[in-house]
Design a protein around this motif. Structure first.
Motif, mmCIF file in Angstrom:
data_model
loop_
_atom_site.group_PDB
_atom_site.id
_atom_site.type_symbol
_atom_site.label_atom_id
_atom_site.label_comp_id
_atom_site.label_asym_id
_atom_site.label_seq_id
_atom_site.Cartn_x
_atom_site.Cartn_y
_atom_site.Cartn_z
ATOM 1 N N GLN B 108 0.758 -1.255 0.060
ATOM 2 C CA GLN B 108 -0.156 0.063 -0.008
ATOM 3 C C GLN B 108 0.700 1.101 0.025
ATOM 4 O O GLN B 108 1.808 1.335 0.912
ATOM 5 C CB GLN B 108 -0.903 0.013 1.268
ATOM 6 N N TYR B 110 1.050 5.292 0.797
ATOM 7 C CA TYR B 110 0.654 6.491 1.218
ATOM 8 C C TYR B 110 1.617 7.512 1.264
ATOM 9 O O TYR B 110 2.591 7.591 1.250
ATOM 10 C CB TYR B 110 0.081 6.108 2.868
ATOM 11 N N THR B 116 6.064 9.863 -0.981
ATOM 12 C CA THR B 116 5.353 8.831 -1.175
ATOM 13 C C THR B 116 6.011 7.424 -0.401
ATOM 14 O O THR B 116 6.927 7.127 -0.562
ATOM 15 C CB THR B 116 5.055 8.184 -2.492
#
Lengths: 153, 185
Positions: B108, B110, B116
């Protein structure tokens, strides 16, 4: 040993660590999923990381002893420091293999993983310290019993 | 000679993310090792940090032997973390791109403060239990993927070659069993 080290010793180790960690990030070895995908034969890229790195370091390990006698920052000789083989290499390797196969994570990659933002990796880092402490506690006990006869390795 | 397209496709399926990010990353890992070795003569591995750092808080004899190297091992590890962050702030954030870097789709993403970041989907119990076994195994077995896999193999050490063959074989078996039991991610 540590007090009179060259002032550039730690800065060099730091820069080496940054390069090492950047490489682990770039190669996606800091992502446990990618390691697991290799172990499941879904993406066979991992050996290019390990053997690519081993070839680069191998060239330096082979050449430097021919160029210089000792390292500039420590005065230590450029020599092969080979670890002795015994049953522990197999037993420890097998335990490490179960852990690596279960989690997809190994020490260097876990540190780099924290850097790429993987806070969940703290579970693995916590586990590693627990495991390293457990074996150290156990071996300190057994070592103290055997020390009189064998001495330290 | 024209390459057989069927063969090329079979090879491509084995390397869905190409090989350049792996090869370039590996060269950088090796370069980091070489930098330290050239200056200090030390073939640095990553796992001794676990025991050497425990020497700050435990007086067990097993850890005390690493008192002399524990300070620089903390520096090395801090560098590795920072190197991972430097990668996150550049390639992972898309600030720098290269045909040699394939981003990938696992886990994932984020964002924090324009950087990032990435986090795993592997379950915490797998990471914790695996971490304990890695912590025991790497110390009993005298090295890990960097100590044995990079420095040891680079030194053509028979001990390290046996160590790597052992953990690689067992890890493949373990991952296959875990996947067959339906554990994912």
């Amino acid at each position: 040993m540590s007090a009179d080290r060259h002032p550039l010793f730690k800065p060099l180790v730091f820069v080496g660590g940054i390069t090492f960690g950047f490489g682990l990030g770039f190669s996606h070895m800091a992502r446990p999923e990618v390691v697991v995908n290799f172990l499941l034969f879904d993406d066979l890229g991992l050996p290019f990381v390990m053997f690519g790195a081993a070839i680069v370091s191998g060239i330096a390990f082979a050449l430097l002893p021919r160029v210089r006698d000792a390292a500039p920052l420590t005065g230590d000789p450029y020599e092969r420091r080979l670890k002795p083989f015994d049953r522990n290499v197999l037993v420890g390797g097998a335990v490490f293999g179960v852990g690596w196969g279960l989690s997809g994570i190994c020490p260097g990659a876990a540190y780099a993983s924290l850097g790429v933002g993987n806070v969940t990796i703290l579970w693995a880092l916590g586990g590693m310290f627990v495991g390293a402490y457990a074996q150290g506690y156990w071996r300190s006990r057994t070592g103290a019993r055997d020390a009189a006869a064998a001495g330290a390795d | 000679m024209v390459a057989d397209p069927v063969l090329l496709q079979a090879v491509a399926e084995l390397f869905p993310n190409g090989i350049s990010r792996y090869a370039v990353g590996g060269l950088l890992v090796g370069l980091g090792t070489v930098l330290i070795y050239v200056g200090t003569g030390i073939p640095a591995g990553a796992s001794t940090f676990l025991e050497s750092t425990l020497s700050y808080v435990s007086d067990q004899s097993r850890f005390q032997r690493y008192v002399g190297s524990r300070d620089w091992r903390v520096v090395f590890t801090a560098g590795i973390v920072l190197g991972g962050l430097a990668f996150a702030a550049t390639f992972q954030s898309g600030l720098v791109t290269s045909p040699l870097y394939e981003p990938g789709t696992t886990g994932q993403l984020y964002e924090v403060a324009g950087v990032t970041l990435w986090t795993t989907e592997i379950q915490p119990w797998r990471l914790f239990l695996g971490g304990i076994l890695v912590g025991v195994g790497t110390r009993v077995g005298k090295g890990c993927t960097s100590g044995h896999g990079v420095c040891g193999v680079g030194s053509a050490s028979k001990t390290s070659l046996v160590g790597v063959a052992t953990f690689l074989t067992v890890a493949i078996g373990t991952a296959q069993v875990v996947a067959a039991l339906g554990v994912s991610p």
